[in-house]
Scaffold this active site. Structure first.
Site, PDB file in Angstrom:
ATOM      1  N   TYR A  58       5.454  59.272  54.228  1.00 50.09           N
ATOM      2  CA  TYR A  58       5.690  59.370  52.797  1.00 50.09           C
ATOM      3  C   TYR A  58       6.930  58.547  52.412  1.00 50.09           C
ATOM      4  O   TYR A  58       8.057  59.037  52.395  1.00 50.09           O
ATOM      5  CB  TYR A  58       5.866  60.825  52.374  1.00 50.09           C
ATOM      6  CG  TYR A  58       4.736  61.741  52.786  1.00 50.09           C
ATOM      7  CD1 TYR A  58       3.463  61.228  53.073  1.00 50.09           C
ATOM      8  CD2 TYR A  58       4.929  63.106  52.895  1.00 50.09           C
ATOM      9  CE1 TYR A  58       2.426  62.072  53.457  1.00 50.09           C
ATOM     10  CE2 TYR A  58       3.889  63.948  53.273  1.00 50.09           C
ATOM     11  CZ  TYR A  58       2.650  63.428  53.555  1.00 50.09           C
ATOM     12  OH  TYR A  58       1.622  64.260  53.947  1.00 50.09           O
ATOM     13  N   PRO A 205      -5.224  70.888  48.155  1.00 47.48           N
ATOM     14  CA  PRO A 205      -5.795  72.225  47.985  1.00 47.48           C
ATOM     15  C   PRO A 205      -6.246  72.530  46.564  1.00 47.48           C
ATOM     16  O   PRO A 205      -7.132  73.363  46.368  1.00 47.48           O
ATOM     17  CB  PRO A 205      -4.639  73.149  48.386  1.00 47.48           C
ATOM     18  CG  PRO A 205      -3.409  72.359  48.047  1.00 47.48           C
ATOM     19  CD  PRO A 205      -3.779  70.944  48.403  1.00 47.48           C
TER      20      PRO A 205
END
Length: 283
Positions: A58, A205
């Protein structure tokens, strides 16, 4: 349905079951944007989040740097989980597998420095390197654990067979695979995690919650006085006690919405209606 609010990763590391995925946070030249991302990280902790997920991938360390800037010294109950096993390249897809034991050791030392930690309580292998035997990759992380640099070891994007092979080398505390209400390809892996008491950290999610127009999700959200995103996160919490969702955002409003899902209690009937959505509707 009342879902447990906490989970003990590795059997002893207790976290609240709604974590925060920090992937989208980045330091930058824009001072206003930089300050906004710092504020999101700090607000997550203020809201009671005790698990924040990051990775070398990241921003090639920039995400870890930002979290340290925002949150160090860390609260005693805050777990910063990071991932290694990927290196930047200037060609091709921009990354390559990096599972050689010597490289993994260097990557862990780099992560410790960036995060300003003496020990990474949860270290996950971002991807298994197909060119390196699994026992060599997991053996290197086991050695780092035995040296005290790592507390617990996890995996990401693995099959049940790969999980089993890794478990033969070292205790696995977590698995981070793509999973949500409408995307359950890794259900067998989730079941394997349940059987072994392994934390299952689904990434993306809340993806199904973006489909607020889907009739059943929208209907349950209205009944529960919640948003579609909150409803699909609540479904995850109810679906399995080992699921620890890590929704991410760069918006404080969305962060508060996500964390608010912990207060949404689905009835058994609502849970079952949502559970049937993947078989009856498409995003």
């Amino acid at each position: 349905m009342t879902a447990p609010t906490t989970f003990r990763i590795g059997g002893d590391l207790e976290v609240r079951r709604l974590g925060f995925g920090a992937m989208r946070l980045r330091p930058g030249d824009d001072e206003e944007a930089h300050a906004a991302h710092i504020a999101v990280a700090r607000r997550a902790v203020e809201l009671g989040v005790t698990l924040i997920d990051t990775a070398h991938l990241y921003g090639w360390g920039a995400n870890e740097d930002l979290l340290a800037e925002a949150l160090h010294p860390y609260p005693d109950d805050l777990v910063i989980a990071t991932k290694v096993g990927i290196r930047h390249t200037a060609t091709g897809e921009g990354w390559r597998h990096a599972g050689e034991p010597a490289d993994l050791r260097v990557q862990v030392d780099e992560a410790l420095r960036r995060l300003r930690l003496d020990r990474i309580e949860l270290l996950q292998l971002h991807r298994l390197d197909p060119a390196v035997p699994i026992p060599d990759q997991l053996g290197a992380l086991r050695d780092l654990r035995d040296e005290g640099k790592v507390g617990r070891i996890g995996l990401s994007e693995v099959t049940t067979a790969q999980l089993a092979e890794a478990q033969a080398v070292v205790d696995i505390a977590s698995v981070q695979n793509r999973y949500n209400l409408l995307d359950r390809d890794y259900e067998p892996v989730l079941k394997a995690c349940e059987a072994a008491g392994i934390a299952f950290l689904p990434w993306r999610p809340a993806a199904a919650g973006q489909s607020g127009a889907m009739a059943e999700i929208a209907a349950v959200a209205k009944e529960a006085d919640a948003t579609p995103t909150q409803v699909v996160l609540a479904w995850l919490l109810a679906h399995s006690p080992v699921i620890v969702p890590i929704p991410g955002t760069t918006s404080i409003a969305h962060l508060e919405e996500n964390v608010g899902a912990g207060a949404v209690h689905l009835t058994q009937e609502q849970y079952e209606r949502l559970d049937r959505v993947a078989a009856t509707e498409t995003p």
